[in-house]
Design an enzyme around this catalytic site. Sequence first.
Site, PDB file in Angstrom:
ATOM      1  N   LEU A  49      37.053  92.795  47.162  1.00  0.00           N
ATOM      2  CA  LEU A  49      37.403  92.171  48.443  1.00  0.00           C
ATOM      3  C   LEU A  49      36.536  92.817  49.516  1.00  0.00           C
ATOM      4  O   LEU A  49      36.660  94.009  49.809  1.00  0.00           O
ATOM      5  CB  LEU A  49      38.883  92.381  48.763  1.00  0.00           C
ATOM      6  CG  LEU A  49      39.361  91.796  50.097  1.00  0.00           C
ATOM      7  CD1 LEU A  49      39.264  90.270  50.097  1.00  0.00           C
ATOM      8  CD2 LEU A  49      40.789  92.237  50.403  1.00  0.00           C
ATOM      9  N   HIS A  50      35.621  92.036  50.082  1.00  0.00           N
ATOM     10  CA  HIS A  50      34.726  92.551  51.125  1.00  0.00           C
ATOM     11  C   HIS A  50      35.555  93.008  52.326  1.00  0.00           C
ATOM     12  O   HIS A  50      36.597  92.430  52.616  1.00  0.00           O
ATOM     13  CB  HIS A  50      33.776  91.422  51.519  1.00  0.00           C
ATOM     14  CG  HIS A  50      32.702  91.812  52.484  1.00  0.00           C
ATOM     15  ND1 HIS A  50      32.803  91.589  53.836  1.00  0.00           N
ATOM     16  CD2 HIS A  50      31.496  92.399  52.290  1.00  0.00           C
ATOM     17  CE1 HIS A  50      31.694  92.018  54.430  1.00  0.00           C
ATOM     18  NE2 HIS A  50      30.893  92.518  53.516  1.00  0.00           N
ATOM     19  N   TRP A  51      35.084  94.051  53.025  1.00  0.00           N
ATOM     20  CA  TRP A  51      35.892  94.602  54.128  1.00  0.00           C
ATOM     21  C   TRP A  51      36.230  93.556  55.185  1.00  0.00           C
ATOM     22  O   TRP A  51      37.262  93.657  55.853  1.00  0.00           O
ATOM     23  CB  TRP A  51      35.160  95.788  54.776  1.00  0.00           C
ATOM     24  CG  TRP A  51      33.905  95.402  55.492  1.00  0.00           C
ATOM     25  CD1 TRP A  51      32.657  95.297  54.949  1.00  0.00           C
ATOM     26  CD2 TRP A  51      33.779  95.022  56.867  1.00  0.00           C
ATOM     27  NE1 TRP A  51      31.757  94.885  55.898  1.00  0.00           N
ATOM     28  CE2 TRP A  51      32.415  94.706  57.088  1.00  0.00           C
ATOM     29  CE3 TRP A  51      34.673  94.914  57.925  1.00  0.00           C
ATOM     30  CZ2 TRP A  51      31.938  94.288  58.328  1.00  0.00           C
ATOM     31  CZ3 TRP A  51      34.189  94.504  59.168  1.00  0.00           C
ATOM     32  CH2 TRP A  51      32.830  94.195  59.360  1.00  0.00           C
TER      33      TRP A  51
END
Lengths: 400, 401
Positions: free
Chosen positions: B232-234
């Site tokens: 999950l990308h920031w």
Amino acid sequence: MPGLPLEGVRILDFTWVVAGPVATRILADHGAEVVKIERKVPPPLGNRKLGLQCDLHRNKVSLALNMAEPRGVEIARRLAAKSDLVMDNFSARVMRSWGMDYESLVAVKPDIICISMSGLGHTGPRSSYVSYGPTLQALAGYTMLMAEADGTPAGYGYSYADMCGGYTGALAALIALWNRKRTGQGQFVDLSQFEAVTAVVGTSLMDISVNNREQKPFGYVSQEAPAAPHGVYRCRARDGDDDRWVAISVRSQPEWDRFVDAIGKPPWADDPKFRTLYLRMRNREELDALISRWTSERSAEDAMATLQRARVAAGVVANGIDICRRDPQLKERGFWPPVSTPGDKTTHVTGIPFKISTGSGTIRSAGPEVGENNEYILGEILGLSRSERDELVKAGIVWP
Amino acid sequence: MSESGALSGLRVLDLSDHRAQLAGRLLADMGADVIKVEPPGGDRARTIGPFVDDQPHRDRSLFFWFYNLNKRSLTLDLTHPRGADLFRQLAKSADVVIESFAPGHLAAMGLGWEELHAINPALILLSIAPFGQTGPYRDFEADDTVLTALSGMLYVNGYPGRAPVRPLGLQAYHSASYFGAIAAMCALFARDKSGQGSWVDLSMQEATAAAVEHVAGSYFENRIAEPRRGTLHWSRFFRVGKCRDGYIMHCTLGDWTSLIEWVKSDGKAGDLIAPEYDQVMHRFLMAEHLFDVLDEWVKDYGRDELLERAQLLRQPYAIVRRPEALFDDEQLGARGFFVEVEHPELGRTFRYPGAPYLFNGTPWRVYRRPPLVGEHTASILRDELGIEATEAAVLAGEGVV
């Protein structure tokens, strides 16, 4: 900006999101005047006086210009005529539709340099693909090869592709400016962010191309020198935080001997199965478990200090608090310089990783709000009078 | 060097080791004359694999090849007084010296900043060191892994509760090398203004810390340490999903209506049809649930089919590919990203990754394959240093070259 290397260079900056702003930020830090052309309602990317957006936009000025109006485009073209470089990160058709592409701008300014930093480049069958940094690093193989032991992708929690694209863009600008200084010629640079991040996959690409070898996730197998131990080892909790690790890398036999001394010569270190680097690599899982016993009894900071005293490569696996507040090296070198923001407040931004003895880059201002510098850009750069500027606002060409 | 190169006319002496050799290559690719100065017997990078056909040999290291395309090679023993003299003589006409020795080492050989500046006041000395030339860590040991640790690059990759995952490639070194090339160019522009060369102090730790997109910003904005979140990308708009035949990257920054209409037409939209999801902020807040629903949706798709349809709808989806796929990538192929480099001594031609940018006036190009050990020693001694063959033979006999 007197004395800075790029003093006197003006960049008209249409870039947005991350990669483009990283490129123009580096140029702005070194004295270029970066004029951002933006919509009044920007994407919801946050406060430019703080945090990442301040990092990306510091040292720049902003004009809120309505490029949907022909008169807005005309203002942009007049600014381009007074600029050295025009940078964007659109697909080919956007700048062309405004008459702001290289071929059109050359007519206005013969030695103009245009750099377009699109996702996949202006040419080729996929040039219209929509992409962002995380999708580009997935295409380039990073996401897949940064995996858990069972092969589950675990790659990049952030967009390294945007940083690569940004550095490549800044370097392209510097090289094109150098060439212009030498020859008087401008040019067009078609930069593909996909190619920028692919170029730094590194020696794996050579192993595929030359040896036809399928690449497997490296995990903590070193890509630069055979090493064991080599990896991250869990340490004692700090202030209730048990996500504490130290990275250790032991390559040569003398390093191993110093390592064993530093951790107090445990009896297991004499085990013949750890005697040579080859054997340590072959028995690395067992070795790692034994070393974890040593690290788990001390803080990551203590483990690092103990090993570095013995000249063994080791470092805290630093989190945001470690790098921004605790790390004595980054602090001593002033890597998080202050910048003042409205209301006489001070925040800090990411520094410039190199110092030039005759004058380093500087942090002069926080990021501008959209349109914060309309008056300066229209008045000082274009020489428009107050009544002309007011009329542009009234006509909806410039947003106040 | 061809006059057509953007950097032609620039002379770079590259003393750097395996950690910083990409910096000089970036300049060489654009036409600078980069002379790799190696100890007799060859640079240590030549001992690093992989090797051609897995046969270790100093002229078969793919590691060396990748970082030293377009350079020339001069073998020179800098620890020998005559070797140091020859280097000083070369430095008189050079523009940039790149080095990555331990801080103080160059000065100990009589080739430090003061000495070089006295010989050639216009010279730029670019020193690339793990922690820079100053500070309490100045003399600490580090490899790429330790640098990614101390810069914050390592901590944020991988899953919470599990060990952080090391980046693919040697990205601390690559970040430092890109900044190295940028720094060299900035110092050249500064020299044009003042006439004076400069000493550039570049820290690999800082270059790597600068290359972590979000961590410092989050700290200064919210005083928090960014955690690991798996894939999950920031930003919460990207996460890896699994199709029937492999992984893809979801993205929820495209046109939401067209995406959800598609998912709905497959009968898999669940509660994502709620109007709140039209708001970017709601998708941001609900990211974990949203991607769980989308994972259920994609699991019976083949990933190529999914990708083609997504891109037709201008959804920024991508396949999570293996790097082998890059060599069959139509886009890279059409743009000529991979280039053929001939190695006549092996009677073979190999494909290298090429230009990250297409300059229409002064293109990136292959000037020469990576040099064999000392391949250009004789010609550099003769043409640049005016040393006759007989004297060159003496130097070789003494182990200076």
